[in-house]
Structures are given as C-alpha cells and as structure tokens.
Design an enzyme around this catalytic site. Structure first.
Site, PDB file in Angstrom:
ATOM      1  N   THR A  82       0.848  -1.238  -0.019  1.00  0.00           N
ATOM      2  CA  THR A  82      -0.061   0.005   0.069  1.00  0.00           C
ATOM      3  C   THR A  82       1.054   1.420   0.108  1.00  0.00           C
ATOM      4  O   THR A  82       2.019   1.302   0.379  1.00  0.00           O
ATOM      5  CB  THR A  82      -0.942   0.010   1.460  1.00  0.00           C
ATOM      6  OG1 THR A  82      -1.430   1.376   1.499  1.00  0.00           O
ATOM      7  CG2 THR A  82       0.029  -0.090   2.468  1.00  0.00           C
ATOM      8  N   ASP A  83       0.452   2.284  -0.595  1.00  0.00           N
ATOM      9  CA  ASP A  83       0.956   3.829  -0.472  1.00  0.00           C
ATOM     10  C   ASP A  83       1.144   4.016   1.110  1.00  0.00           C
ATOM     11  O   ASP A  83       1.733   4.982   1.310  1.00  0.00           O
ATOM     12  CB  ASP A  83       0.296   4.677  -1.228  1.00  0.00           C
ATOM     13  CG  ASP A  83      -1.051   4.836  -0.853  1.00  0.00           C
ATOM     14  OD1 ASP A  83      -1.689   4.062  -0.047  1.00  0.00           O
ATOM     15  OD2 ASP A  83      -1.782   6.010  -1.524  1.00  0.00           O
ATOM     16  N   GLU A  84       0.381   3.822   1.972  1.00  0.00           N
ATOM     17  CA  GLU A  84       0.272   4.210   3.507  1.00  0.00           C
ATOM     18  C   GLU A  84       1.539   3.766   4.052  1.00  0.00           C
ATOM     19  O   GLU A  84       1.957   4.575   5.154  1.00  0.00           O
ATOM     20  CB  GLU A  84      -0.988   3.397   4.220  1.00  0.00           C
ATOM     21  CG  GLU A  84      -2.151   3.615   3.439  1.00  0.00           C
ATOM     22  CD  GLU A  84      -3.658   3.409   4.324  1.00  0.00           C
ATOM     23  OE1 GLU A  84      -3.224   3.514   5.361  1.00  0.00           O
ATOM     24  OE2 GLU A  84      -4.710   3.256   3.778  1.00  0.00           O
ATOM     25  N   TYR A 114      -1.715  -0.555  10.970  1.00  0.00           N
ATOM     26  CA  TYR A 114      -1.806  -1.348   9.674  1.00  0.00           C
ATOM     27  C   TYR A 114      -0.660  -0.729   8.801  1.00  0.00           C
ATOM     28  O   TYR A 114       0.016  -1.751   8.337  1.00  0.00           O
ATOM     29  CB  TYR A 114      -3.106  -0.597   8.849  1.00  0.00           C
ATOM     30  CG  TYR A 114      -3.037  -0.792   7.351  1.00  0.00           C
ATOM     31  CD1 TYR A 114      -3.224  -2.485   7.157  1.00  0.00           C
ATOM     32  CD2 TYR A 114      -3.150   0.041   6.665  1.00  0.00           C
ATOM     33  CE1 TYR A 114      -3.170  -2.683   5.795  1.00  0.00           C
ATOM     34  CE2 TYR A 114      -3.145  -0.409   5.400  1.00  0.00           C
ATOM     35  CZ  TYR A 114      -3.322  -1.675   4.744  1.00  0.00           C
ATOM     36  OH  TYR A 114      -3.381  -1.786   3.379  1.00  0.00           O
ATOM     37  N   LYS A 172       2.435  -3.401   7.281  1.00  0.00           N
ATOM     38  CA  LYS A 172       2.618  -3.595   5.821  1.00  0.00           C
ATOM     39  C   LYS A 172       4.149  -2.803   5.426  1.00  0.00           C
ATOM     40  O   LYS A 172       4.853  -3.764   4.404  1.00  0.00           O
ATOM     41  CB  LYS A 172       1.784  -2.604   5.038  1.00  0.00           C
ATOM     42  CG  LYS A 172       0.215  -3.204   4.986  1.00  0.00           C
ATOM     43  CD  LYS A 172       0.178  -4.624   4.490  1.00  0.00           C
ATOM     44  CE  LYS A 172       0.281  -4.618   2.859  1.00  0.00           C
ATOM     45  NZ  LYS A 172      -0.328  -5.863   2.392  1.00  0.00           N
TER      46      LYS A 172
HETATM   47  P1  NAD Z   1      -9.620  -7.394   2.418  1.00  0.00           P
HETATM   48  O1  NAD Z   1      -9.646  -7.080   3.667  1.00  0.00           O
HETATM   49  O2  NAD Z   1     -10.774  -6.966   1.512  1.00  0.00           O
HETATM   50  O3  NAD Z   1      -9.266  -8.803   2.094  1.00  0.00           O
HETATM   51  C1  NAD Z   1      -7.990  -9.663   2.691  1.00  0.00           C
HETATM   52  C2  NAD Z   1      -8.336 -10.934   2.452  1.00  0.00           C
HETATM   53  O4  NAD Z   1      -7.406 -11.602   3.117  1.00  0.00           O
HETATM   54  C3  NAD Z   1      -9.545 -11.450   2.952  1.00  0.00           C
HETATM   55  O5  NAD Z   1     -10.002 -12.625   2.030  1.00  0.00           O
HETATM   56  C4  NAD Z   1      -9.223 -12.519   4.143  1.00  0.00           C
HETATM   57  O6  NAD Z   1      -9.968 -13.502   4.370  1.00  0.00           O
HETATM   58  C5  NAD Z   1      -7.666 -12.661   4.059  1.00  0.00           C
HETATM   59  N1  NAD Z   1      -6.822 -13.204   5.033  1.00  0.00           N
HETATM   60  C6  NAD Z   1      -6.881 -12.192   6.185  1.00  0.00           C
HETATM   61  N2  NAD Z   1      -5.927 -12.993   6.963  1.00  0.00           N
HETATM   62  C7  NAD Z   1      -5.480 -13.905   6.436  1.00  0.00           C
HETATM   63  C8  NAD Z   1      -4.855 -15.080   6.903  1.00  0.00           C
HETATM   64  N3  NAD Z   1      -4.172 -14.920   8.291  1.00  0.00           N
HETATM   65  N4  NAD Z   1      -4.589 -16.202   6.212  1.00  0.00           N
HETATM   66  C9  NAD Z   1      -5.140 -16.398   4.958  1.00  0.00           C
HETATM   67  N5  NAD Z   1      -5.849 -15.171   4.309  1.00  0.00           N
HETATM   68  C10 NAD Z   1      -6.236 -14.312   5.215  1.00  0.00           C
HETATM   69  O7  NAD Z   1      -8.267  -6.746   1.700  1.00  0.00           O
HETATM   70  P2  NAD Z   1      -8.071  -5.820   0.248  1.00  0.00           P
HETATM   71  O8  NAD Z   1      -8.503  -4.526   0.290  1.00  0.00           O
HETATM   72  O9  NAD Z   1      -8.572  -6.787  -0.808  1.00  0.00           O
HETATM   73  O10 NAD Z   1      -6.437  -5.636   0.272  1.00  0.00           O
HETATM   74  C11 NAD Z   1      -5.630  -6.671  -0.439  1.00  0.00           C
HETATM   75  C12 NAD Z   1      -4.217  -6.152  -0.085  1.00  0.00           C
HETATM   76  O11 NAD Z   1      -3.965  -5.041  -0.935  1.00  0.00           O
HETATM   77  C13 NAD Z   1      -3.833  -6.094   1.067  1.00  0.00           C
HETATM   78  O12 NAD Z   1      -2.286  -6.878   1.347  1.00  0.00           O
HETATM   79  C14 NAD Z   1      -3.742  -4.554   1.238  1.00  0.00           C
HETATM   80  O13 NAD Z   1      -2.583  -4.220   2.283  1.00  0.00           O
HETATM   81  C15 NAD Z   1      -3.271  -4.057  -0.182  1.00  0.00           C
HETATM   82  N6  NAD Z   1      -4.193  -2.815  -0.575  1.00  0.00           N
HETATM   83  C16 NAD Z   1      -5.208  -2.437  -0.370  1.00  0.00           C
HETATM   84  C17 NAD Z   1      -5.716  -1.286  -0.696  1.00  0.00           C
HETATM   85  C18 NAD Z   1      -7.229  -0.923  -0.694  1.00  0.00           C
HETATM   86  O14 NAD Z   1      -7.684   0.280  -1.099  1.00  0.00           O
HETATM   87  N7  NAD Z   1      -7.987  -1.712  -0.159  1.00  0.00           N
HETATM   88  C19 NAD Z   1      -4.686  -0.385  -1.332  1.00  0.00           C
HETATM   89  C20 NAD Z   1      -3.346  -0.702  -1.534  1.00  0.00           C
HETATM   90  C21 NAD Z   1      -3.075  -2.021  -1.121  1.00  0.00           C
HETATM   91  P1  TYD Z   2     -10.729   4.224   4.500  1.00  0.00           P
HETATM   92  O1  TYD Z   2     -11.551   3.742   3.520  1.00  0.00           O
HETATM   93  O2  TYD Z   2     -10.764   3.378   5.949  1.00  0.00           O
HETATM   94  O3  TYD Z   2      -9.290   4.080   3.813  1.00  0.00           O
HETATM   95  P2  TYD Z   2      -7.832   4.381   4.326  1.00  0.00           P
HETATM   96  O4  TYD Z   2      -7.857   4.523   5.787  1.00  0.00           O
HETATM   97  O5  TYD Z   2      -6.948   3.170   4.144  1.00  0.00           O
HETATM   98  O6  TYD Z   2      -7.262   5.388   3.637  1.00  0.00           O
HETATM   99  O7  TYD Z   2     -10.755   5.686   4.721  1.00  0.00           O
HETATM  100  C1  TYD Z   2     -10.501   6.644   3.681  1.00  0.00           C
HETATM  101  C2  TYD Z   2     -10.577   7.978   4.384  1.00  0.00           C
HETATM  102  O8  TYD Z   2     -12.112   8.235   4.647  1.00  0.00           O
HETATM  103  C3  TYD Z   2      -9.605   8.280   5.445  1.00  0.00           C
HETATM  104  O9  TYD Z   2      -9.403   9.680   5.286  1.00  0.00           O
HETATM  105  C4  TYD Z   2     -10.782   7.974   6.469  1.00  0.00           C
HETATM  106  C5  TYD Z   2     -12.046   8.432   6.162  1.00  0.00           C
HETATM  107  N1  TYD Z   2     -13.050   7.878   6.762  1.00  0.00           N
HETATM  108  C6  TYD Z   2     -14.015   8.535   7.166  1.00  0.00           C
HETATM  109  O10 TYD Z   2     -14.091   9.794   7.254  1.00  0.00           O
HETATM  110  N2  TYD Z   2     -15.215   7.699   7.818  1.00  0.00           N
HETATM  111  C7  TYD Z   2     -15.419   6.514   7.873  1.00  0.00           C
HETATM  112  O11 TYD Z   2     -16.382   6.089   8.434  1.00  0.00           O
HETATM  113  C8  TYD Z   2     -14.151   5.750   7.303  1.00  0.00           C
HETATM  114  C9  TYD Z   2     -14.401   4.202   7.439  1.00  0.00           C
HETATM  115  C10 TYD Z   2     -13.246   6.523   6.862  1.00  0.00           C
END
Ligand code: NAD
Ligand code: TYD
Length: 350
Positions: free
Chosen positions: A131-133, A156, A160
């Site tokens: 992630t970019d975070e 988090y 990562k």
């Molecule tokens: P998500 O939370 O929707 O899905 C995570 C999946 O991992 C789920 O299916 C869960 O069951 C599985 N999982 C969790 N713990 C596990 C374990 N111990 N063993 C096996 N499986 C397990 O997450 P997402 O949003 O799809 O993110 C996927 C990846 O991309 C993550 O690594 C996250 O850090 C990265 N990412 C997410 C975003 C975003 O905007 N959501 C952006 C950049 C990077």
């Molecule tokens: P989120 O979707 O949790 O992603 P991330 O924290 O990984 O960027 O949140 C996106 C943005 O929205 C973040 O600035 C937090 C804000 N946010 C709210 O204001 N209210 C909410 O209920 C949630 C879940 C997030």
C-alpha cells in the site's frame, strides 16, 4: 501448466485479481489460499468457482507448518500475496492481529518459497501487494515515488511497511525473485462496507448518518480496483526481480468532496430530491493518527510497463453505486452478524 498461488483471493482486491487471472490465463492453474476472515467471502468469486483452472484452499498464512506443507505439495511457479488485515481502524483497536497476519504471515510465505525454490530462484516469482500508506502522510504538495522514505503512522501501515522490508531483505539476502507494488486507495465492487465508500453507500441507502472523521479534509488518491488488478498482472509478468512499482490513479479527493459527489449520485439513483442524501453527513471524532494526504506518482509504471488507469472517477463511482444497488443480497449478507458488533464499537459507543 503453470501453478500460481494467490493469497487473500476471497477479499476485495484479491477477488478481482483472481477473476482476471482465471479468465485471462486458462493455461494457469490458479490456487486461492484464504482464511475467510470477516473480509473474505467466497460469494465474491461465484462466477469463476466452477472453472477448471481455479482451486480454493481454506487456510491461515500464520500457520507455518501448514504453509510449508502447501508449498511442498503444490510446487507453485509463483505467488501473488494479497492476504492481509487491511482496515486502519481495526488496526488501532487490535494491532497484534496485524503483526500476526501481515508480518508473520508474509515471512512464513517467504520462508516456504525460499525453501521450495532454492535451486531455481529466477524461475519463480514472489509478488507482494502493498500500500501507499507505508510512505506516511503528505502535506499540501508532492507525491509518493518509489524512493520516498517509509514513514508509517498507523499499526496497519507499520505492519505493511515491515512486511515490505522483509520481502526486500529476502531478495537482497537470499536472491528470491521478488516484486513489490504500493497502491493507493481502491474502490469498486465487492469492497467490504467498513471502508469509506461502501460504508457510505450502505448508510445512504438505509438513511443512516454518514460518519466523516474530523472535518473531512483528509485527501486520498482513488483507483478503480480493476485497474489495480491489471497493473498487478503486468508487474507480475514483466517487472525485473527486486523492483518496486507505485500504482495510483492521479485522482485526489478530499473526503468531504467525495462524499458530496456520492450523495449527488445516490440522490439520482434513489429518486431522492437533490440534497436529501447529503443531509446524512455527520462529522464525528477524528481517527487517531489520521494521515492527511496520500498521492501516488505512478509514472514509473506508466513509462516502463505502459500501464494507464482506464476509468474517470465520476464514471467509476457511478458504476460502483450501481453495483451495490443491484447486489442487495451480497450487502445484506456481509453486514449481518459480526458487522453490526463492529459498527456498534466503531461508531455508536465512541
Ligand atoms: P480485504 O481485507 O478485502 O481482504 C483480505 C483477504 O485476506 C480476505 O479474503 C481475508 O479472508 C484474507 N486473510 C486475512 N488474514 C488471512 C490469513 N491470516 N490467512 C489467509 N488469508 C487471510 O483486503 P483488500 O482491500 O482486498 O487488500 C488486499 C491487499 O491489498 C492487502 O495486502 C492490502 O494491504 C493491499 N492494498 C489494499 C488497498 C485498498 O485500497 N483496499 C490499497 C493498496 C493495497
Ligand atoms: P478508508 O476507506 O478506511 O481507507 P484508508 O484509511 O486506508 O485510507 O478511509 C478513507 C478515508 O476516509 C480516510 O481519510 C478515513 C476516512 N473515513 C471517514 O471519514 N469515515 C469513515 O467512516 C471511514 C471508514 C473512513
């Protein structure tokens, strides 16, 4: 036939990557390893579950003996690792879970890959999705590049960042053929409604308050999830060993502006008077350590691998709303049970 392990394939981004690989590469056997936590849902994959080149295995990446055994049995050609605990707010209440899955789980996979592939590292790829975070928070200007120093603030992002360091260390120390990508916030279908966009869609639909942290001035850079999946496909196949790519849509939105736009779209879709949904906006206590701004410079990916985002945000957001309105059953299923307990702790009791 090549065999690829995708971890976390039942989650939001993982299910899109899984769908892309199973449909695009009928000559790959694609194995989905997922623990099915609250965020993992096999219903996200119902359209591909019967395909002959797809296999699901339920399991936990934290369980090292199980992971070693899995690698020994399956002789994977490559790994795309997405399994993670992914929600910042949950990491604030329960950081250890994030260390276990995101750090220990990743190191377990690296160890198994190192052991199984030691005679031919170059022929086996380990792709870590991050992630970019990890880069921390920006002020009003600038963008994260691949060389920006890591500066994570939430449990988090710290977990990562730690896993990214281990992946790089296994490349530099043992010669494992790794790649890492760091992507900005994704949006689209199958997004669990604890994150801002799907949570807000669900609340607007049910006439519940839309909780905006602080003043809503935090900025995120939003990318259509299928564009992320396409980038992962390109990077998995084309990137040099040890390389890193940033992925982002060049699409920054202040939270409050994004929610205003979402409310407008929802008014139209639900036949409400203009401004009706926006009345649900409620400013609530800010998130602890809330990063102000993320913005990704993805020019390396564009220049070297020819990737470009395909959708404008307004169009993507409307498509996302349409998907949630057409998939009420999915939304109802994932918001029953444990979700209500989480919601209560996160938004009602605080
Ligand atoms: P998500 O939370 O929707 O899905 C995570 C999946 O991992 C789920 O299916 C869960 O069951 C599985 N999982 C969790 N713990 C596990 C374990 N111990 N063993 C096996 N499986 C397990 O997450 P997402 O949003 O799809 O993110 C996927 C990846 O991309 C993550 O690594 C996250 O850090 C990265 N990412 C997410 C975003 C975003 O905007 N959501 C952006 C950049 C990077
Ligand atoms: P989120 O979707 O949790 O992603 P991330 O924290 O990984 O960027 O949140 C996106 C943005 O929205 C973040 O600035 C937090 C804000 N946010 C709210 O204001 N209210 C909410 O209920 C949630 C879940 C997030």
């Amino acid at each position: 036939m090549k065999k690829i392990l995708i971890t976390g394939g039942a989650g939001f981004i993982g299910s899109h990557v899984m769908r892309l690989f199973v449909n695009k590469y009928p000559d790959y056997m694609v194995v989905n390893l997922d623990k099915l936590t609250y965020a993992g849902n096999l219903a996200n994959l119902s359209d591909i579950e019967d395909k002959p080149n797809y296999e699901f295995i339920k399991g936990d990446i934290v369980d090292a003996p199980f992971i070693d055994q899995l690698f020994a049995e399956h002789k994977f050609d490559g790994v795309i690792h997405l399994a993670a605990e992914s929600h910042v707010d949950r990491s604030i209440s329960n950081p250890l879970e994030f260390v276990m899955t995101n750090v220990i789980g990743t190191v377990n996979l690296l160890n198994a890959a190192r052991n199984e592939w030691k005679d031919n590292f170059s022929g086996h790829r380990f792709y870590h999705v991050s992630t970019d975070e990890v880069y921390g928070s920006l002020g009003e200007t600038g963008m994260f590049t691949e060389t920006t120093a890591y500066d994570p603030h939430s449990p988090y992002s710290a977990s990562k960042a730690s896993s990214d360091h281990f992946v790089r260390a296994y490349h530099d120390t043992y010669g494992l053929n790794t790649v890492i990508s760091n992507c900005s916030n994704n949006y689209g279908s199958f997004h669990f409604p604890e994150k801002l966009i799907p949570l807000s869609i669900n609340n607007i639909k049910n006439n519940k308050p839309i909780p905006i942290y602080g003043k809503g001035e935090n900025i995120r850079d939003w990318l259509w999830v299928e564009d992320h999946a396409r980038a992962i496909d390109l990077i998995y196949h084309k990137a040099k060993p040890g390389s890193t790519y940033n992925i982002g849509g060049h699409n920054e939105w202040k939270n409050i502006d994004l929610i205003q736009l979402l409310c407008k779209i929802m008014d139209k879709k639900l036949n409400r008077a203009e401004g009706e949904s926006a009345r649900l906006i409620t400013f609530v206590k800010d998130r602890a350590g809330h990063d102000l701004r993320y913005a990704i410079d993805s020019s390396k990916l564009q220049r070297e691998l020819g990737w470009l985002p395909s959708l404008q945000f307004e169009e993507g957001l409307e498509k996302t709303v349409d998907w949630y309105l057409a998939n009420e059953e999915w939304l109802k299923n994932v918001t029953s049970g444990d979700y209500m307990n989480y919601y209560e702790e996160q938004y009602v009791k605080r």
